[in-house]
Design a protein around this motif. Structure first.
Motif, PDB file in Angstrom:
ATOM      1  N   ASN A 190      34.236  38.519  61.338  1.00  0.00           N
ATOM      2  CA  ASN A 190      33.407  39.291  60.947  1.00  0.00           C
ATOM      3  C   ASN A 190      32.476  39.090  60.110  1.00  0.00           C
ATOM      4  O   ASN A 190      30.825  38.826  59.864  1.00  0.00           O
ATOM      5  CB  ASN A 190      33.759  40.623  60.770  1.00  0.00           C
ATOM      6  CG  ASN A 190      34.205  41.804  62.155  1.00  0.00           C
ATOM      7  OD1 ASN A 190      33.218  41.718  63.586  1.00  0.00           O
ATOM      8  ND2 ASN A 190      34.592  42.131  61.781  1.00  0.00           N
ATOM      9  N   THR A 231      26.991  45.550  65.438  1.00  0.00           N
ATOM     10  CA  THR A 231      27.945  46.663  65.264  1.00  0.00           C
ATOM     11  C   THR A 231      27.365  47.542  66.646  1.00  0.00           C
ATOM     12  O   THR A 231      28.286  47.435  67.170  1.00  0.00           O
ATOM     13  CB  THR A 231      27.724  47.572  64.266  1.00  0.00           C
ATOM     14  OG1 THR A 231      25.886  48.027  63.772  1.00  0.00           O
ATOM     15  CG2 THR A 231      28.258  46.787  62.046  1.00  0.00           C
ATOM     16  N   GLN A 246      28.877  45.256  69.297  1.00  0.00           N
ATOM     17  CA  GLN A 246      30.732  45.982  69.412  1.00  0.00           C
ATOM     18  C   GLN A 246      30.767  46.822  69.752  1.00  0.00           C
ATOM     19  O   GLN A 246      31.883  46.983  70.759  1.00  0.00           O
ATOM     20  CB  GLN A 246      31.040  45.414  67.309  1.00  0.00           C
ATOM     21  CG  GLN A 246      31.077  44.009  67.188  1.00  0.00           C
ATOM     22  CD  GLN A 246      31.508  43.985  65.062  1.00  0.00           C
ATOM     23  OE1 GLN A 246      30.743  45.077  64.685  1.00  0.00           O
ATOM     24  NE2 GLN A 246      32.044  42.459  65.250  1.00  0.00           N
ATOM     25  N   THR A 273      30.410  46.445  57.423  1.00  0.00           N
ATOM     26  CA  THR A 273      29.555  45.254  57.936  1.00  0.00           C
ATOM     27  C   THR A 273      28.167  44.275  57.027  1.00  0.00           C
ATOM     28  O   THR A 273      28.412  43.148  56.522  1.00  0.00           O
ATOM     29  CB  THR A 273      28.591  45.289  59.583  1.00  0.00           C
ATOM     30  OG1 THR A 273      29.928  45.946  59.755  1.00  0.00           O
ATOM     31  CG2 THR A 273      28.155  44.159  59.606  1.00  0.00           C
ATOM     32  N   SER A 292      32.860  38.283  67.789  1.00  0.00           N
ATOM     33  CA  SER A 292      33.537  39.423  66.909  1.00  0.00           C
ATOM     34  C   SER A 292      33.768  40.359  67.825  1.00  0.00           C
ATOM     35  O   SER A 292      34.456  41.197  67.568  1.00  0.00           O
ATOM     36  CB  SER A 292      32.420  39.112  66.068  1.00  0.00           C
ATOM     37  OG  SER A 292      32.094  40.900  65.102  1.00  0.00           O
ATOM     38  N   CYS A 293      32.922  40.282  68.755  1.00  0.00           N
ATOM     39  CA  CYS A 293      32.928  42.081  69.991  1.00  0.00           C
ATOM     40  C   CYS A 293      33.901  41.884  70.768  1.00  0.00           C
ATOM     41  O   CYS A 293      35.186  42.575  70.832  1.00  0.00           O
ATOM     42  CB  CYS A 293      31.976  41.642  71.150  1.00  0.00           C
ATOM     43  SG  CYS A 293      30.132  41.764  70.040  1.00  0.00           S
ATOM     44  N   GLY A 340      37.357  42.372  68.558  1.00  0.00           N
ATOM     45  CA  GLY A 340      36.967  43.835  68.141  1.00  0.00           C
ATOM     46  C   GLY A 340      37.567  45.212  69.615  1.00  0.00           C
ATOM     47  O   GLY A 340      38.959  45.359  69.241  1.00  0.00           O
ATOM     48  N   ARG A 365      37.807  45.981  62.014  1.00  0.00           N
ATOM     49  CA  ARG A 365      38.322  44.781  63.031  1.00  0.00           C
ATOM     50  C   ARG A 365      36.258  45.283  62.889  1.00  0.00           C
ATOM     51  O   ARG A 365      36.150  44.144  62.813  1.00  0.00           O
ATOM     52  CB  ARG A 365      37.620  45.960  63.763  1.00  0.00           C
ATOM     53  CG  ARG A 365      37.062  45.844  65.147  1.00  0.00           C
ATOM     54  CD  ARG A 365      36.593  46.105  66.196  1.00  0.00           C
ATOM     55  NE  ARG A 365      36.044  46.948  66.884  1.00  0.00           N
ATOM     56  CZ  ARG A 365      35.321  47.480  67.059  1.00  0.00           C
ATOM     57  NH1 ARG A 365      34.165  46.340  67.450  1.00  0.00           N
ATOM     58  NH2 ARG A 365      34.716  48.670  67.204  1.00  0.00           N
ATOM     59  N   LEU A 366      36.396  46.072  62.988  1.00  0.00           N
ATOM     60  CA  LEU A 366      35.513  47.167  63.297  1.00  0.00           C
ATOM     61  C   LEU A 366      36.276  47.944  63.723  1.00  0.00           C
ATOM     62  O   LEU A 366      36.069  49.007  63.828  1.00  0.00           O
ATOM     63  CB  LEU A 366      34.065  46.812  63.382  1.00  0.00           C
ATOM     64  CG  LEU A 366      33.261  46.111  62.372  1.00  0.00           C
ATOM     65  CD1 LEU A 366      31.921  44.957  63.070  1.00  0.00           C
ATOM     66  CD2 LEU A 366      32.503  47.026  62.163  1.00  0.00           C
ATOM     67  N   LYS A 403      37.911  51.004  65.523  1.00  0.00           N
ATOM     68  CA  LYS A 403      37.443  49.667  64.573  1.00  0.00           C
ATOM     69  C   LYS A 403      38.075  49.684  63.593  1.00  0.00           C
ATOM     70  O   LYS A 403      37.397  48.981  63.059  1.00  0.00           O
ATOM     71  CB  LYS A 403      35.669  50.317  64.897  1.00  0.00           C
ATOM     72  CG  LYS A 403      34.989  48.696  65.321  1.00  0.00           C
ATOM     73  CD  LYS A 403      34.054  49.014  65.561  1.00  0.00           C
ATOM     74  CE  LYS A 403      33.147  48.828  66.969  1.00  0.00           C
ATOM     75  NZ  LYS A 403      33.028  49.633  67.484  1.00  0.00           N
TER      76      LYS A 403
END
Length: 348
Positions: A33, A47, A50, A95, A239-240, A243, A341-342, A345
């Motif tokens: 991230n 975000t 994501q 974030t 990142s996605c 997640g 992770r998020l 999330k």
């Protein structure tokens, strides 16, 4: 005989695979991230992408029969909206914290949440005062965090403003929101679907309020005809994907191993994150700052052990309570996953 031995080892390898998958996705997520926000400096849009990936991933996997989630119902969504709003704020501040500070700072402030949760539970929810061991653990957490902040050469008012905003929102989520959501009767993947879909719906509001939409359109105008950048695309995609992976491996590992083993894995993940962050680039704390960070993590381990011990003692005295105690411990782990992770999330 050999075929029988191989069959008996299948559950072991399956469980080991889930644990390794969870450890890798969890420990790499905060670093990924940070990498994503460095290459794609639009936290609101990042975000939102994501949220979109996670919501679509859950819906698609549900259609394919790999998992079951509750259907999206408007009345349930209305009841869930306050929780989704607080969750969105937690992810948004998370974030922006990674945008302005290093991963170590994020871990320190994430590790501070037990201290605020304990204070809030005692002050507002009329819970008993922490035991001596719990109190000592909280003091260790606070001492490590103070030492880290005092020696942070990268200290900026902007970064720490986002850090405190994140700390407040995640504490609010852990103290109040999770208990409110439990009454809705959603299963785990239903929770993920509602959280991400409602957060996705809120994203445009924050784009306007923060003025990020202007930055995005200005960048598009300045790069007319050359909108695609491989580095940014790779970072955001990674990142996605991670997640969604943290959601899958986190929930699957929690079911496959004991609560204690899952907690230990979560702690190991934090140390792995620190090691990976130190090895791959120079966006990390000083050596003394890293020592303070480790002290904070150790305090978190001690806190978890003290709380688990109290829960077990209570469970032995009152046989009607164990399911509730287990549920609360799992909720804490779930929030941890999502903030690491998020999304989760939740996210250890």
């Amino acid at each position: 005989m050999s075929s029988i031995r191989l069959d008996s080892q299948k559950p072991y390898f399956a469980t080991s695979g889930l644990v390794v998958g969870y450890a890798l996705s969890s420990s790499l997520l905060a670093v990924i991230n940070k990498y994503a926000i460095t290459k794609f400096n639009y936290p609101g849009l990042l975000t939102a992408l994501q949220y979109l990936t996670s919501a679509l991933g859950v819906w698609l996997l549900g259609k394919l029969g790999f998992l079951h989630h509750d259907p999206f119902v408007v009345e349930t969504a209305k009841k869930f909206l306050p929780a989704a709003f607080v969750f969105y704020l937690a992810i948004f501040t998370n974030t922006n914290l990674l945008r302005h500070a290093n991963v170590d700072t994020f871990i320190v402030f994430r590790s501070l949440t037990p201290l605020l949760v304990a204070l809030a539970d005692t002050a507002f929810r009329k819970q008993p005062c922490p035991s001596k061991l719990t109190f000592a653990s909280l003091v260790i957490i606070l001492g490590g965090a103070v030492g880290y902040v005092a020696t942070d050469s990268a200290f900026t008012l902007t970064a720490y403003s986002w850090a405190f905003a994140y700390l407040i929102t995640i504490t609010t989520e852990m103290v109040y929101i999770k208990h409110m959501v439990m009454n809705l009767g959603l299963n785990t993947w239903g929770f993920v679907l509602y959280n991400n879909l409602l957060s996705l719906m809120m994203a445009p509001i924050f784009w306007v309020l923060t003025g990020e939409y202007g930055d995005v359109f200005s960048a598009l105008g300045a790069n007319a005809g050359n909108w695609f950048e491989y580095d940014a695309f790779f970072a955001v995609s990674l990142s996605c994907v991670f997640g969604l992976l943290i959601s899958f491996f986190g929930f699957a590992a929690r079911k496959a191993i004991s609560a204690t083993a899952f907690t230990v894995t979560g702690v190991v993940n934090k140390f792995l994150t620190v090691v990976i962050n130190v090895l791959i680039w120079d966006k990390h704390a000083s050596p003394f700052g890293l020592v303070c960070l480790c002290i904070t993590i150790v305090g978190g381990v001690s806190y978890q052990q003290s709380v688990s011990g109290t829960s077990n003692t209570t469970a032995q005295r009152e046989s009607t309570m164990p399911k509730q105690a287990d549920s609360e411990n799992e909720d804490d782990d779930f929030v941890e996953d999502r903030q690491g992770r998020l999304t989760g999330k939740l996210a250890e």
